[in-house]
Design a protein around this motif. Sequence first.
Motif, PDB file in Angstrom:
ATOM      1  N   ARG A 110       0.815  -1.218   0.000  1.00 40.61           N
ATOM      2  CA  ARG A 110       0.000   0.000   0.000  1.00 40.61           C
ATOM      3  C   ARG A 110       0.851   1.272   0.000  1.00 40.61           C
ATOM      4  O   ARG A 110       0.308   2.379   0.027  1.00 40.61           O
ATOM      5  CB  ARG A 110      -0.929   0.000   1.215  1.00 40.61           C
ATOM      6  CG  ARG A 110      -2.045  -1.050   1.161  1.00 40.61           C
ATOM      7  CD  ARG A 110      -2.986  -0.821   2.326  1.00 40.61           C
ATOM      8  NE  ARG A 110      -4.186  -1.631   2.264  1.00 40.61           N
ATOM      9  CZ  ARG A 110      -4.388  -2.754   2.956  1.00 40.61           C
ATOM     10  NH1 ARG A 110      -3.420  -3.211   3.753  1.00 40.61           N
ATOM     11  NH2 ARG A 110      -5.509  -3.429   2.854  1.00 40.61           N
ATOM     12  N   ASP A 111       2.167   1.122   0.022  1.00 39.71           N
ATOM     13  CA  ASP A 111       3.044   2.296  -0.026  1.00 39.71           C
ATOM     14  C   ASP A 111       4.237   1.958  -0.914  1.00 39.71           C
ATOM     15  O   ASP A 111       4.174   1.045  -1.738  1.00 39.71           O
ATOM     16  CB  ASP A 111       3.477   2.725   1.393  1.00 39.71           C
ATOM     17  CG  ASP A 111       4.155   1.597   2.160  1.00 39.71           C
ATOM     18  OD1 ASP A 111       4.575   0.614   1.515  1.00 39.71           O
ATOM     19  OD2 ASP A 111       4.275   1.701   3.388  1.00 39.71           O
ATOM     20  N   ALA A 112       5.334   2.654  -0.753  1.00 39.80           N
ATOM     21  CA  ALA A 112       6.494   2.457  -1.624  1.00 39.80           C
ATOM     22  C   ALA A 112       7.324   1.236  -1.236  1.00 39.80           C
ATOM     23  O   ALA A 112       8.294   0.903  -1.934  1.00 39.80           O
ATOM     24  CB  ALA A 112       7.370   3.708  -1.599  1.00 39.80           C
ATOM     25  N   SER A 113       6.969   0.593  -0.147  1.00 41.30           N
ATOM     26  CA  SER A 113       7.740  -0.571   0.286  1.00 41.30           C
ATOM     27  C   SER A 113       7.473  -1.766  -0.631  1.00 41.30           C
ATOM     28  O   SER A 113       6.514  -1.791  -1.394  1.00 41.30           O
ATOM     29  CB  SER A 113       7.387  -0.925   1.736  1.00 41.30           C
ATOM     30  OG  SER A 113       6.020  -1.295   1.822  1.00 41.30           O
ATOM     31  N   VAL A 114       8.351  -2.760  -0.541  1.00 34.08           N
ATOM     32  CA  VAL A 114       8.270  -3.962  -1.389  1.00 34.08           C
ATOM     33  C   VAL A 114       8.086  -5.183  -0.495  1.00 34.08           C
ATOM     34  O   VAL A 114       8.778  -5.336   0.521  1.00 34.08           O
ATOM     35  CB  VAL A 114       9.546  -4.113  -2.241  1.00 34.08           C
ATOM     36  CG1 VAL A 114       9.492  -5.408  -3.046  1.00 34.08           C
ATOM     37  CG2 VAL A 114       9.718  -2.912  -3.151  1.00 34.08           C
ATOM     38  N   ILE A 115       7.152  -6.043  -0.882  1.00 37.00           N
ATOM     39  CA  ILE A 115       6.944  -7.300  -0.143  1.00 37.00           C
ATOM     40  C   ILE A 115       8.115  -8.232  -0.453  1.00 37.00           C
ATOM     41  O   ILE A 115       8.409  -8.522  -1.622  1.00 37.00           O
ATOM     42  CB  ILE A 115       5.612  -7.961  -0.540  1.00 37.00           C
ATOM     43  CG1 ILE A 115       4.439  -7.046  -0.182  1.00 37.00           C
ATOM     44  CG2 ILE A 115       5.468  -9.317   0.133  1.00 37.00           C
ATOM     45  CD1 ILE A 115       3.089  -7.543  -0.685  1.00 37.00           C
ATOM     46  N   ASP A 116       8.807  -8.687   0.582  1.00 38.65           N
ATOM     47  CA  ASP A 116       9.995  -9.515   0.362  1.00 38.65           C
ATOM     48  C   ASP A 116      10.003 -10.795   1.200  1.00 38.65           C
ATOM     49  O   ASP A 116      11.017 -11.507   1.235  1.00 38.65           O
ATOM     50  CB  ASP A 116      11.264  -8.706   0.640  1.00 38.65           C
ATOM     51  CG  ASP A 116      11.313  -8.147   2.055  1.00 38.65           C
ATOM     52  OD1 ASP A 116      10.399  -8.451   2.859  1.00 38.65           O
ATOM     53  OD2 ASP A 116      12.267  -7.402   2.374  1.00 38.65           O
ATOM     54  N   SER A 117       8.890 -11.089   1.875  1.00 43.56           N
ATOM     55  CA  SER A 117       8.861 -12.311   2.680  1.00 43.56           C
ATOM     56  C   SER A 117       7.443 -12.886   2.678  1.00 43.56           C
ATOM     57  O   SER A 117       6.469 -12.136   2.814  1.00 43.56           O
ATOM     58  CB  SER A 117       9.313 -12.019   4.120  1.00 43.56           C
ATOM     59  OG  SER A 117       9.152 -13.165   4.938  1.00 43.56           O
ATOM     60  N   TRP A 118       7.367 -14.203   2.498  1.00 41.59           N
ATOM     61  CA  TRP A 118       6.070 -14.899   2.488  1.00 41.59           C
ATOM     62  C   TRP A 118       6.184 -16.146   3.348  1.00 41.59           C
ATOM     63  O   TRP A 118       7.059 -16.994   3.128  1.00 41.59           O
ATOM     64  CB  TRP A 118       5.692 -15.326   1.066  1.00 41.59           C
ATOM     65  CG  TRP A 118       5.573 -14.202   0.086  1.00 41.59           C
ATOM     66  CD1 TRP A 118       4.442 -13.549  -0.293  1.00 41.59           C
ATOM     67  CD2 TRP A 118       6.625 -13.615  -0.672  1.00 41.59           C
ATOM     68  NE1 TRP A 118       4.713 -12.589  -1.226  1.00 41.59           N
ATOM     69  CE2 TRP A 118       6.050 -12.601  -1.481  1.00 41.59           C
ATOM     70  CE3 TRP A 118       8.009 -13.832  -0.756  1.00 41.59           C
ATOM     71  CZ2 TRP A 118       6.812 -11.820  -2.347  1.00 41.59           C
ATOM     72  CZ3 TRP A 118       8.764 -13.061  -1.617  1.00 41.59           C
ATOM     73  CH2 TRP A 118       8.162 -12.062  -2.409  1.00 41.59           C
ATOM     74  N   ILE A 119       5.322 -16.251   4.330  1.00 39.31           N
ATOM     75  CA  ILE A 119       5.291 -17.444   5.190  1.00 39.31           C
ATOM     76  C   ILE A 119       3.858 -17.982   5.209  1.00 39.31           C
ATOM     77  O   ILE A 119       2.908 -17.253   5.506  1.00 39.31           O
ATOM     78  CB  ILE A 119       5.751 -17.117   6.626  1.00 39.31           C
ATOM     79  CG1 ILE A 119       7.222 -16.670   6.624  1.00 39.31           C
ATOM     80  CG2 ILE A 119       5.563 -18.329   7.536  1.00 39.31           C
ATOM     81  CD1 ILE A 119       7.734 -16.250   7.983  1.00 39.31           C
TER      82      ILE A 119
END
Length: 362
Positions: A110-119
């Motif tokens: 929802r912002d400029a961050s990047v999703i980098d982990s999935w559990i």
Amino acid sequence: VSDTVHINIDDFDKSIDLGNDTVLCNYNEIMLKNGGERATSYLWNDGTTGKAATIQNTGTYYLTATDKYTCQAVDSISIQVAGIAPDTKFTITGHCQNDSILFADNSVSRDASVIDSWIWIVGQDTLKGKQSGFRFAKPGNNYVTLKVSTNGACDGEKTLPLYIDPKPSIAFIPKTFCQFAPVEFINKSTISSGKIAHLSWLVNDLVVNDKDTVHTIFTTQGMKNTILTAISDKQCSDSLVQITEVKSSPKAVISASATCSMGDYYIFDKSVVPSTNGIMERRWTINSFPTGNGSEYFLRKPDTTEQADIIKLFIRSVNGCFDTVTKTIPYSDFPDAKIEIRSGCVGDTAYFTDKSTVKNGS
């Protein structure tokens, strides 16, 4: 007059707990850490009535919970917002027991961050990766949870229910039978819930659909693959490849010597018997009467009241396989020999024609 009254004091107001004040991200959720199993209704300070409240701003969040006795309890928690949690979403593909169920992440930052982990959390198992898969050994209700994290240190979480439908348990009989003998395959498959909607057999190189029984005859001996596939009304399927044994079987054959003018004649067992499978039982029947003779051949003295003998031979081999054959042997009269001679003059060709006759036969 006396009486006793037992009074239980409801301590629900002391049992609920939202946990310690903490730092979270917008769109994270808070819910009871203790006492939730006793609560029957919820009312948050923003007017929502779900088990969980969604964090929107820094501040204090209040919950009024009610139990089955209408006793109420109130708790609060202070939340410091440190960022924006990702919008956590995923899809599930598959629903059948023992199949590979695929989980695919569709989460969005929802912002400029990047999703980098999935559990992924499935029961007691934890999986990692943007996509993953799992096989459920048992049917029934399950829950799949995805926890994602961004490089902005905000986490998102989503849980979806998943019902696993059972597969059919495949079984059929028989597993062994005899060459040349009619065999009936019978479906014995079951399913724990729902119903079996479709069957497909591969028997003796033939495909047969939607039949509980299949009839066939194997003309060759040896080990054969028989396959049964069953599909449930939920489109869950399984197959069984069963190695079936076709035991070698004798092939009954009757032969007889000439039967001329009601004379005695010999009857022979000329059956085809595999070299590894000898005959252990032989029975002869003549005109529906057992002879009591188990020999390979014997002399027959005709009955003058009959015009033919109806011979039946039953043989059984050492492996239990058997065969039966029936043959009609007519009584034949001697032929009436006659020659027709058409003669000509000396030096011409003479013609001889067989004019013999027989009452039956040729």
